[in-house]
Design an enzyme around this catalytic site. Structure first.
Site, PDB file in Angstrom:
ATOM      1  N   ILE A 170     -39.524 -42.007 -78.180  1.00 25.60           N
ATOM      2  CA  ILE A 170     -38.325 -42.820 -77.779  1.00 25.60           C
ATOM      3  C   ILE A 170     -37.607 -41.963 -76.846  1.00 25.60           C
ATOM      4  CG2 ILE A 170     -37.261 -42.102 -79.985  1.00 25.60           C
ATOM      5  CD1 ILE A 170     -35.800 -44.427 -80.000  1.00 25.60           C
ATOM      6  N   SER A 171     -37.204 -42.366 -75.749  1.00 25.64           N
ATOM      7  CA  SER A 171     -36.453 -41.562 -74.635  1.00 25.64           C
ATOM      8  C   SER A 171     -35.028 -41.073 -74.950  1.00 25.64           C
ATOM      9  CB  SER A 171     -36.178 -42.525 -73.364  1.00 25.64           C
ATOM     10  OG  SER A 171     -37.272 -42.981 -72.862  1.00 25.64           O
ATOM     11  N   GLN A 172     -34.817 -39.854 -74.620  1.00 28.21           N
ATOM     12  CA  GLN A 172     -33.366 -39.439 -74.852  1.00 28.21           C
ATOM     13  C   GLN A 172     -32.306 -40.430 -74.813  1.00 28.21           C
ATOM     14  OE1 GLN A 172     -32.908 -35.614 -72.915  1.00 28.21           O
ATOM     15  NE2 GLN A 172     -30.639 -35.492 -73.356  1.00 28.21           N
TER      16      GLN A 172
END
Ligand code: SAH
Length: 213
Positions: free
Chosen positions: A63-65
Site C-alpha cells: 500500500i503506497s505511502q
C-alpha cells in the site's frame, strides 16, 4: 470494520505530517482525513496505518505511502465528476481517496488475488469504483477512454503509449518512470498530438509488470 475516534485523531496527525511535507490541495488533505487507511491493511500492520510509510499487502505488493498517494493525487488535479483511470488497484486505498474526492474511478489490477479481494472490499466500505478490471495496465482501458486523468501506482520502465492516447485534451497522466527508483512524471495533453512533460522528484514503487498472474 471499525473506525473509531482514535483512528480519526491519528488521521488528523497524518494530515499534518503530509501538509508539512508540502501537500497543499485541501481536497486531497480532506480525503486523506476521511479514508480509514487502517482498514486497507493486513491485521498485523494496523497499528502502523497512520505512519507515513508504505506497508506490505497481499501478493508481495505494498500500500503506497500516504505522502506519495497525496503527491500523485495533487498532481492529477481531480475535480468532482472527473473520469479517472488508475493502474494498480492494490489495496484500493488510492482508489478510495479518488472516489472520496468525487472522481468516477476505473481501476486495473494484474494480480488475481488482490483483484478479487479489493473488488469485494471497496464496495463494502462504500467506495465502489465505476469498474474494477483484472487486466494489464500497459493497455489502459480503450473502451472507456478518454479520461480526465490517469494515475499509475507501480514503477513503469517507460511511458505506455496507450495511456497517453487515452487522455482527454487537457487531461493529466501521473506516472513514476524508472527501474530501481522512479522519477514522478506528469504529462499534460495540450492538443491532439502535443504533450507537456514535467519531472517531479524521485520515488520508489513496486514494478509495473507485464502478463497477468
Ligand atoms: N494503489 C495501490 C498501490 C499498490 S502497489 C494502493 O493504494 O494500495 C502497485 C500495484 O500495481 C500492485 O497491486 C501491482 O500488482 C499492480 N500492478 C503492477 N503491474 C501492473 C500492470 N501491468 N497492470 C495493472 N496493475 C499492475
Amino acid at each position: 470494520m471499525k473506525d473509531t475516534h482514535k483512528h480519526k485523531g491519528l488521521r488528523n496527525q497524518l494530515v499534518s505530517t503530509i501538509k508539512n511535507k508540502g501537500i497543499e490541495d485541501e481536497n486531497v488533505l480532506n480525503a486523506i482525513a476521511k479514508v480509514p487507511r487502517h482498514l486497507f491493511m493486513d491485521s498485523g500492520f494496523v497499528d502502523f496505518a497512520y505512519q507515513d510509510k508504505a506497508f506490505p499487502i497481499a501478493a508481495e505488493q505494498t500500500i503506497s505511502q500516504p505522502y506519495t498517494v497525496a503527491f500523485q493525487t495533487e498532481l492529477l488535479e481531480v475535480k468532482n465528476g472527473d473520469k479517472i483511470l488508475e493502474i494498480g488497484t492494490g489495496s484500493g486505498y488510492q482508489t478510495a481517496v479518488l472516489i472520496e474526492m468525487g472522481a468516477k474511478v476505473y481501476t486495473i489490477e494484474r494480480q488475481k488475488e488482490l483483484f478479487k479481494k479489493t473488488n469485494l472490499f471497496l464496495p463494502k466500505l462504500g467506495y465502489a469504483p465505476k469498474r474494477m478490471i483484472f487486466g494489464d495496465g500497459y493497455k489502459g482501458l480503450p473502451t472507456e477512454a478518454p479520461f480526465d486523468g490517469i494515475i499509475v501506482t507501480a514503477g513503469a520502465p517507460f511511458v505506455p503509449k496507450p495511456l497517453l492516447a487515452q487522455l482527454k485534451i487537457g487531461g493529466r497522466l501521473v506516472i513514476p518512470i524508472g527501474d530501481d527508483t522512479q522519477v514522478m512524471t506528469l504529462f499534460i495533453r495540450t492538443a491532439d498530438k502535443k504533450f507537456e512533460k514535467y519531472e517531479l522528484g524521485n520515488f520508489k514503487f513496486v514494478p509495473m509488470l507485464k502478463k497477468k498472474n
